[in-house]
Design an enzyme around this catalytic site. Structure first.
Site, PDB file in Angstrom:
ATOM      1  N   SER A 440       0.834  -1.208   0.000  1.00 27.15           N
ATOM      2  CA  SER A 440       0.000   0.000   0.000  1.00 27.15           C
ATOM      3  C   SER A 440       0.863   1.250   0.000  1.00 27.15           C
ATOM      4  CB  SER A 440      -0.930  -0.015   1.210  1.00 27.15           C
ATOM      5  OG  SER A 440      -1.683   1.175   1.285  1.00 27.15           O
ATOM      6  N   PHE A 443       2.381   1.997  -3.489  1.00 30.56           N
ATOM      7  CA  PHE A 443       1.441   2.583  -4.441  1.00 30.56           C
ATOM      8  C   PHE A 443       1.078   4.014  -4.065  1.00 30.56           C
ATOM      9  CE2 PHE A 443       0.905  -1.682  -6.076  1.00 30.56           C
ATOM     10  CZ  PHE A 443       0.640  -1.450  -7.405  1.00 30.56           C
ATOM     11  N   HIS A 444       1.018   4.324  -2.770  1.00 36.03           N
ATOM     12  CA  HIS A 444       0.797   5.724  -2.381  1.00 36.03           C
ATOM     13  C   HIS A 444       1.955   6.606  -2.851  1.00 36.03           C
ATOM     14  CE1 HIS A 444      -2.469   4.274   0.214  1.00 36.03           C
ATOM     15  NE2 HIS A 444      -2.828   5.528   0.349  1.00 36.03           N
ATOM     16  N   GLU A 445       3.160   6.110  -2.707  1.00 38.40           N
ATOM     17  CA  GLU A 445       4.324   6.883  -3.147  1.00 38.40           C
ATOM     18  C   GLU A 445       4.324   7.062  -4.658  1.00 38.40           C
ATOM     19  OE1 GLU A 445       7.590   9.190  -2.948  1.00 38.40           O
ATOM     20  OE2 GLU A 445       6.478   8.401  -1.219  1.00 38.40           O
ATOM     21  N   ILE A 448       1.610   9.658  -5.768  1.00 40.21           N
ATOM     22  CA  ILE A 448       1.822  11.043  -5.344  1.00 40.21           C
ATOM     23  C   ILE A 448       3.209  11.539  -5.744  1.00 40.21           C
ATOM     24  CG2 ILE A 448       1.896  12.607  -3.375  1.00 40.21           C
ATOM     25  CD1 ILE A 448      -0.074  10.798  -1.964  1.00 40.21           C
TER      26      ILE A 448
END
Length: 518
Positions: A440, A443-445, A448
């Site tokens: 998770s 994928f956030h990195e 963004i």
């Protein structure tokens, strides 16, 4: 002075015309006329309730402690008394309503005491909070307009600069090539044209290319941040769908070879586990609001066109509200701020707290627009039946509960394709949870950091910071045995501190990058 007969007549008339008096006197008559068996606990309980009614002077309210089940029993016995012709006399009224009748008959807690506060209805206080919220925010809107004026630019939604993002748009249009390639691989495996290990290798190549291709396009183009985030979200959703498609079909092939296990699972889940690679099922999976592939989904009978029109109207309204808050509130606060990790600490705290409320409003509007409005609109158009896209995450007692409830499609994907496969491989439960958080965080990195062209791993660190928060909130929940403690910690860290801090970090890093480029 009235005669006894006249008094009895007037009392009977009052009882007949007053429902509360009639029920109380009926209960008194029931208690004296009917003989309840001592072994009948329900009868004894109702008899006690009847005596409580008979001895009091206050009418039963909606907040009284009698349950609907007990009240129904009392009404039934009152009807039995009426059906048997039991007459009410004046002495019943005069005894039940004398000044010496006890006004305090049992131990009761105040409505706001710790033992009773959650047993009461708080609808009135909720309405008060809404009124106060509207009043306070109306004042803030007027104050903001008086201080800054109208800040929304004419090119906020679209401008000539948006034409520079055409490579990202073309990249987004070309993403369906990868699901079609995955379908061809599965078709070749079904016809025994390629072995299993070759199919696995091809799927790895397809999924890797699918996520790297948009990253390269975004890094090559100096596009807007919002356009890059939109493309990376589409690519991430496509990657998750491709993994689920390949993993599910692989499992179906294994079940196809074991007829006994296949029949057992079919009986358990009451679904058809037949292995069939169909382009129609693949195409439906790509447009359906889910990340978990299965050959068949629950479907609704028809499309409610009027309902869809109302949801689209709400989506437009809340999108405009988000744009207004971002341009009118968040942008001025961020522009007038310093880097949160540099400069005066008290000033940084003040900026974070000032930014927390508008960022919280934007996040809530985003959640409502995407998870409730958009996903339900798509589900209605494709007649997708399972619409549990979120649960009541706002009542989460721990951070772990929040991550399990706020995004059900991603949670189901992680449980199905990451967590349980790790457990079946012998990996400990806690390690499997950390692996899920790592994926998770990655994928956030990507979603963004890549559009911002900033790789300081702020998003990755913020997601991994949730792991110790999970441990802390679990400990607080166990220690205090209260759902409020963990819920307050979740709201403070996630919405009051976490999101504003991330906004400030990425904004100032982005401004520094642009200043260095010029």
């Amino acid at each position: 002075m009235d005669s006894p007969s006249a008094l009895a007549t007037s009392c009977s008339t009052a009882v007949e015309t007053h429902p509360t008096l009639r029920r109380r006197i009926s209960l008194h008559a029931v208690d004296t006329q009917f003989d309840f068996d001592s072994s009948d606990s329900a009868g004894n309980e109702s008899s006690d309730l009847a005596r409580d009614y008979r001895g009091g002077i206050d009418a039963p309210s909606a907040n009284d402690e009698f349950s609907s089940r007990d009240d129904a029993k009392i009404k039934e016995k009152g009807q039995r008394a009426d059906s048997q012709g039991i007459r009410l006399d004046a002495s019943s009224v005069t005894i039940a309503y004398r000044p010496s009748a006890p006004a305090h008959r049992r131990n009761r807690e105040s409505c706001l005491s710790s033992d009773a506060i959650f047993k009461q209805s708080h609808a009135g206080l909720f309405n008060l909070c809404i009124v106060v919220l509207v009043a306070v925010n109306s004042r803030l809107i007027i104050e903001n307009l008086m201080k800054y004026g109208w800040l929304i630019r004419s090119g906020f939604w679209f401008s000539s600069k948006s034409l520079r993002d055409w490579p990202l748009f073309m990249c987004c249009l070309s993403l369906p090539i990868f699901p079609f390639a995955a379908f061809l691989v599965e078709k070749l495996v079904q016809k025994n044209r390629i072995p299993e290990w070759v199919a696995v290798l091809l799927h790895i190549m397809i999924t890797t290319t699918e996520i790297c291709y948009p990253v390269i396009v975004i890094l090559w183009c100096d596009s807007a941040v919002l356009s890059g985030i939109s493309l990376m979200l589409c690519a991430s959703v496509g990657w998750l769908k491709l993994v689920s498609y390949a993993h599910t079909n692989h499992d179906l092939r294994i079940l196809e070879k074991s007829l006994e296990k296949k029949e057992e699972l079919s009986r358990y889940w009451n679904v058809d586990y037949s292995y069939d690679v169909s382009f129609r099922s693949m195409a439906y999976f790509i447009v359906a609001p889910t990340l978990c592939y299965q050959p068949y989904y629950p479907r609704t009978p028809s499309i409610r066109k009027g309902w869809v029109a109302r949801q689209v109207t709400k989506l437009i309204i809340f999108t405009v509200v988000m744009g207004f808050i971002i341009e009118q509130y968040i942008n001025p606060i961020v522009r007038n701020s310093q880097h949160p990790l540099k400069g005066d600490l008290l000033y940084a705290i003040e900026r974070v707290l000032k930014l927390s409320i508008p960022s919280l409003y934007v996040w809530l509007c985003m959640f409502y627009c995407f998870f409730h409005l958009w996903l339900n609109i798509v589900a209605e158009l494709v007649r997708f039946g399972d619409r549990e896209f979120y649960k009541d995450w706002w009542n989460a007692r721990t951070v772990e509960e929040y991550w399990r409830m706020w995004n059900i499609p991603v949670h189901k994907w992680i449980v199905r394709h990451i967590y349980f496969p790790c457990l079946r491989s012998g990996i400990p439960k806690n390690v499997a949870v950390i692996i899920a958080f790592v994926i998770s965080a990655v994928f956030h990195e990507i979603c963004i950091g890549v559009p911002c062209h900033i790789f300081k791993f702020s998003a990755f660190i913020s997601i991994m910071f949730q792991v110790p928060l999970v441990i802390v909130t679990k400990y607080l929940q166990t220690k205090f045995q209260s759902s409020m403690v963990g819920n307050m910690v979740f709201w403070c860290f996630f919405c009051i501190v976490g999101q504003p801090m991330c906004v400030l970090l990425y904004y100032h890093d982005l401004m520094n990058r642009k200043a260095g480029a010029t």
